[in-house]
Design a protein around this motif. Structure first.
Motif, PDB file in Angstrom:
ATOM      1  N   ALA A  22      -3.943  -1.630   5.202  1.00 41.31           N
ATOM      2  CA  ALA A  22      -2.609  -1.604   5.811  1.00 41.31           C
ATOM      3  C   ALA A  22      -2.413  -2.793   6.741  1.00 41.31           C
ATOM      4  CB  ALA A  22      -2.411  -0.292   6.582  1.00 41.31           C
ATOM      5  N   VAL A  45       3.746  -1.125   3.751  1.00 43.39           N
ATOM      6  CA  VAL A  45       3.013   0.134   3.653  1.00 43.39           C
ATOM      7  C   VAL A  45       4.043   1.253   3.635  1.00 43.39           C
ATOM      8  CG1 VAL A  45       1.247   1.619   4.669  1.00 43.39           C
ATOM      9  CG2 VAL A  45       1.079  -0.868   4.945  1.00 43.39           C
ATOM     10  N   LEU A  74       0.863  -1.182   0.000  1.00 40.30           N
ATOM     11  CA  LEU A  74       0.000   0.000   0.000  1.00 40.30           C
ATOM     12  C   LEU A  74       0.896   1.227   0.000  1.00 40.30           C
ATOM     13  CD1 LEU A  74      -2.824   1.344   0.318  1.00 40.30           C
ATOM     14  CD2 LEU A  74      -2.536   1.063   2.804  1.00 40.30           C
ATOM     15  N   LEU A  78       0.828   5.176   0.236  1.00 40.58           N
ATOM     16  CA  LEU A  78       0.059   6.366   0.573  1.00 40.58           C
ATOM     17  C   LEU A  78       0.901   7.610   0.312  1.00 40.58           C
ATOM     18  CD1 LEU A  78      -1.304   5.141   4.031  1.00 40.58           C
ATOM     19  CD2 LEU A  78      -2.560   5.231   1.867  1.00 40.58           C
ATOM     20  N   HIS A 103      -7.922   2.597   4.434  1.00 36.75           N
ATOM     21  CA  HIS A 103      -6.461   2.492   4.556  1.00 36.75           C
ATOM     22  C   HIS A 103      -6.067   1.609   5.734  1.00 36.75           C
ATOM     23  CE1 HIS A 103      -5.939   6.615   2.356  1.00 36.75           C
ATOM     24  NE2 HIS A 103      -6.320   5.646   1.552  1.00 36.75           N
ATOM     25  N   GLN A 104      -6.766   1.759   6.855  1.00 32.60           N
ATOM     26  CA  GLN A 104      -6.439   0.938   8.023  1.00 32.60           C
ATOM     27  C   GLN A 104      -6.630  -0.547   7.722  1.00 32.60           C
ATOM     28  OE1 GLN A 104      -7.680   1.989  12.065  1.00 32.60           O
ATOM     29  NE2 GLN A 104      -8.346   3.972  11.287  1.00 32.60           N
ATOM     30  N   GLY A 136      -9.889   6.848   5.488  1.00 33.71           N
ATOM     31  CA  GLY A 136      -9.069   6.433   6.627  1.00 33.71           C
ATOM     32  C   GLY A 136      -9.355   4.998   7.047  1.00 33.71           C
ATOM     33  N   ARG A 137     -10.643   4.651   7.087  1.00 30.43           N
ATOM     34  CA  ARG A 137     -11.002   3.275   7.471  1.00 30.43           C
ATOM     35  C   ARG A 137     -10.485   2.266   6.452  1.00 30.43           C
ATOM     36  NH1 ARG A 137     -16.289   5.210   8.171  1.00 30.43           N
ATOM     37  NH2 ARG A 137     -16.715   5.783  10.332  1.00 30.43           N
ATOM     38  N   ASP A 145     -13.265  10.083   6.385  1.00 36.20           N
ATOM     39  CA  ASP A 145     -13.510   8.969   7.307  1.00 36.20           C
ATOM     40  C   ASP A 145     -13.450   7.633   6.559  1.00 36.20           C
ATOM     41  OD1 ASP A 145     -13.814  10.670   9.419  1.00 36.20           O
ATOM     42  OD2 ASP A 145     -15.973  10.403   9.635  1.00 36.20           O
ATOM     43  N   GLU A 159      -3.378  10.028   1.141  1.00 32.13           N
ATOM     44  CA  GLU A 159      -3.592  10.275   2.561  1.00 32.13           C
ATOM     45  C   GLU A 159      -4.232  11.660   2.653  1.00 32.13           C
ATOM     46  OE1 GLU A 159      -3.400   8.649   5.511  1.00 32.13           O
ATOM     47  OE2 GLU A 159      -4.228  10.550   6.191  1.00 32.13           O
TER      48      GLU A 159
END
Lengths: 170, 170, 170
Positions: free
Chosen positions: B148, B154, B3, B5, B144-145, B141-142, B138, B121
């Motif tokens: 990741a 990453v 990943l 970013l 990506h988490q 971000g979720r 939001d 990002e």
């Protein structure tokens, strides 16, 4: 050459000053801020108050490349900051931005003495609604990539703390 | 799976292309951009111009999961980028976003060959005034988490330089 | 003391909770969120749902310094988050922001037990058009610098993954 990137109030200017002050003076401070309004004037005053002699300050809100070229050989130079210069250049409708950017990059490449460039990292947010803001962050990102590629060290400052992106920690 | 970013104009696409090009070709480029306007068309053209053969390009502005699932086994795949796909999905009022997101994550988990996912990002700024923009960051971000957590590597790209968040530097 | 910075939906709260939960309980959760609207209420509920006993939750949307001072000696404390507290303080027209900030920093410096402070990194974007937003990110940046200077560890969380800015990785 060292490129110091960071967010707003990240402590990047203070960190960059520390890099220069570790070298024998006198030091040349190249200020790119242009006082458009009271808020900006207050910021400039605050920054200047942190710099007594042996700092010598030169203002270069527009013609940054030639100020860098004319710096005395071997004199440590701090440029603070590139994003303010870019703002000034983009707001100048008569400017040839591509030519000025190339001249700036070239002046950095051929600088005789140690140099620290400070700039704001501005791309880590959602896409701005404002078209000029979008163009600005594109230009800033491209400029950072070019300078980072030729820099000896690149540092991202967060909360006053350096993250080394390129080169040795020290 | 890697990943990648990065912010706007951070050099993340170029870095990701380099990761894929270090592998034996041919390579599959999965483009998620949808040309809503001239600005977007110009960006797409600029990105395509950087990719001659042996790159094969597939457009997947919406059905990204099934394009990933149908990629030939062992073929290195570059997805550029997840945030554009997320934008397209969120602007599609008929979309079941949660289901599509789960399908995308699952397609990445079960991908047969090496894959590099590029994404912006977008969360390191003040809270946007626009409610859709808040929801977007939001969701990004979720996503990506989740990705990741299952990625082998990453990387956060700043000014063209990689910061390794997970996995080995190379 | 550990300072955990991160963007929106970066996983910073979850990471910070993990740091505290590695210590013997009970643990004190100091919540600074103020439910201004439904969106905020939903976020608060989601955060609370992740924290069963032995978490004890104390709300401190405004008087954060005295809640920190009154924490039982040796009790691990998680403050989530500083940027919400700063928002509340800046929206309170009767507040003496400088005095409150100094009191907060002092309460952190003299805290008896282990403490983890969570805060949003908000400065890595273009300059906001809104003057209050500009002031907010200046205040947040300054607060982060002061706390980072005295913290034992400072971590930037991106996509759920920690980047160590200061102190040892673990």
């Amino acid at each position: 050459m060292t490129l110091v990137l960071g967010g707003a109030r990240s402590g990047k200017s203070r960190y960059a000053e520390g890099l220069i002050e570790a070298l024998p003076g006198p030091w040349l401070y190249v200020a790119t801020a242009q006082a458009w309004d009271d808020e900006m004037r207050a910021r400039i005053a605050e920054h200047r108050a942190r710099r007594p002699a042996p700092w010598e300050t030169v203002d270069a809100p527009r013609d940054l490349a030639s100020v860098i070229r004319r710096a005395p050989a071997g004199r440590p130079v701090l440029v603070d900051c590139l994003t303010l210069w870019l703002t000034n250049a983009m707001l100048d409708e008569d400017a040839d931005l591509a030519a000025e950017r190339d001249a700036l990059v070239e002046s950095c490449r051929t600088a005789a003495g140690p140099m620290v460039l400070v700039s704001n990292e501005v791309g880590l947010s959602i896409v701005p609604e404002n078209a000029l803001a979008r163009r600005f962050r594109d230009e800033a990102g491209r400029l950072h990539q070019r300078l980072a590629a030729m820099a000896d060290r690149v540092v991202l400052v967060v909360a006053g703390l350096p993250m080394i992106l390129k080169g040795e920690a020290r």
